[in-house]
Scaffold this motif. Structure first.
Motif, PDB file in Angstrom:
ATOM      1  N   ILE A  18     -79.577 -14.567 -51.681  1.00 15.45           N
ATOM      2  CA  ILE A  18     -80.719 -13.743 -51.264  1.00 15.45           C
ATOM      3  C   ILE A  18     -80.832 -13.795 -49.745  1.00 15.45           C
ATOM      4  O   ILE A  18     -80.581 -14.843 -49.144  1.00 15.45           O
ATOM      5  CB  ILE A  18     -82.021 -14.188 -51.978  1.00 15.45           C
ATOM      6  N   GLY A  58     -79.515 -17.498 -47.190  1.00 14.61           N
ATOM      7  CA  GLY A  58     -78.494 -17.810 -48.195  1.00 14.61           C
ATOM      8  C   GLY A  58     -77.143 -17.205 -47.854  1.00 14.61           C
ATOM      9  O   GLY A  58     -76.102 -17.625 -48.387  1.00 14.61           O
ATOM     10  N   ASP A 116     -78.143 -20.610 -52.738  1.00 16.59           N
ATOM     11  CA  ASP A 116     -79.294 -20.440 -51.846  1.00 16.59           C
ATOM     12  C   ASP A 116     -79.390 -21.620 -50.889  1.00 16.59           C
ATOM     13  O   ASP A 116     -78.806 -22.674 -51.131  1.00 16.59           O
ATOM     14  CB  ASP A 116     -80.592 -20.276 -52.644  1.00 16.59           C
ATOM     15  N   ASP A 117     -80.110 -21.399 -49.798  1.00 15.10           N
ATOM     16  CA  ASP A 117     -80.236 -22.455 -48.784  1.00 15.10           C
ATOM     17  C   ASP A 117     -81.144 -23.584 -49.258  1.00 15.10           C
ATOM     18  O   ASP A 117     -80.819 -24.751 -49.113  1.00 15.10           O
ATOM     19  CB  ASP A 117     -80.721 -21.881 -47.435  1.00 15.10           C
TER      20      ASP A 117
HETATM   21 NA    NA Z   1     -83.212 -18.588 -49.246  1.00 12.09          NA
END
Ligand code: NA
Ligand code: G4P
Ligand code: NA
Length: 194
Positions: free
Chosen positions: A57, A61, A124-125
């Motif tokens: 996203i 990310g 994702d992060d």
């Molecule tokens: Na994110």
């Protein structure tokens, strides 16, 4: 301690007991060397599971997802938080509740790039309460594709995201698992499997 935990200790800042600032390498400035290692580690963990695509996203990310895609030899698609001007194709959408913003946001991907039969690694992060992660899984499943698992750069293990994803049967691979941010100090969960 793994390479990422070392970077987090050196460069990260506990802004409160809930929020970790890592804008020197992940959320604002991006460190390509750190991201390359992150991508290699995701690829190592998911090698042999038949990943055909990565979903992430925007915006933070994208860097880790692209490095993982390079290593795994697959394309990367990112869900958008706002509709693009040129996004005139059929969209898959999911509602994501943000705990920090206390609002619902619609995320979307074009049906053109996420299709039935794919085996999708979601990257994702951060993993916090898991709302974005569940929204991404919803997009994959609405496409008729399979969620192969989650690759998370930094998991806040004191929040509920990991538990929610495991309860649904998903595989979760987090490269750094933050146990606590209390008193301005960053600690990790003991393990962090290598
Ligand atoms: Na994110
Ligand atoms: P949450 O309530 O479950 O924590 O998540 P929420 O959806 O409110 O998260 C909002 C944004 O904050 C997300 O990025 C998420 O990745 C990020 N985030 C959550 N916890 C932390 C944290 O401890 N540190 C940092 N640096 N970020 C965190 P976003 O708005 O989608 O931003 P971006 O991907 O465009 O950077
Ligand atoms: Na983020």
């Amino acid at each position: 301690m793994n390479f990422l935990e070392e970077v987090i200790l050196k460069e990260g800042q506990a802004l409160s007991d809930k929020v970790l600032k890592v804008d020197s390498f992940l959320n604002h400035q991006v460190d390509p060397d750190v991201m390359r290692k992150v991508g290699e580690e995701f690829a190592r963990r998911f090698k042999g599971t038949g990943i055909t695509k990565i979903l992430t996203i925007e915006s933070s990310g994208i860097a880790p997802a692209v490095m993982a895609g390079l290593e795994l030899g697959v394309k990367v698609i990112f869900a958008r938080k706002r509709k693009s001007l040129t996004q005139n194709e059929d969209l898959l959408t999911a509602n994501v509740y943000s705990f920090t913003k206390e609002e619902k946001n619609e995320i979307s991907v074009s049906k053109k790039w996420l299709t039935a039969g794919e085996n999708v690694l979601i990257i994702d992060d951060f993993l916090a309460h898991g709302e974005a992660a569940l929204g991404l899984a919803h997009l994959v499943e609405a496409a008729g594709a399979n969620v192969a698992g989650f690759g998370i750069v930094i998991e806040k293990s004191f929040q509920s995201g990991r538990e929610k994803l495991l309860k649904k049967g998903y595989r979760v691979e987090s490269l750094a698992r933050v146990a606590s941010l209390s008193n301005g100090s960053i600690t990790f969960t003991r393990q962090t499997e290598e």
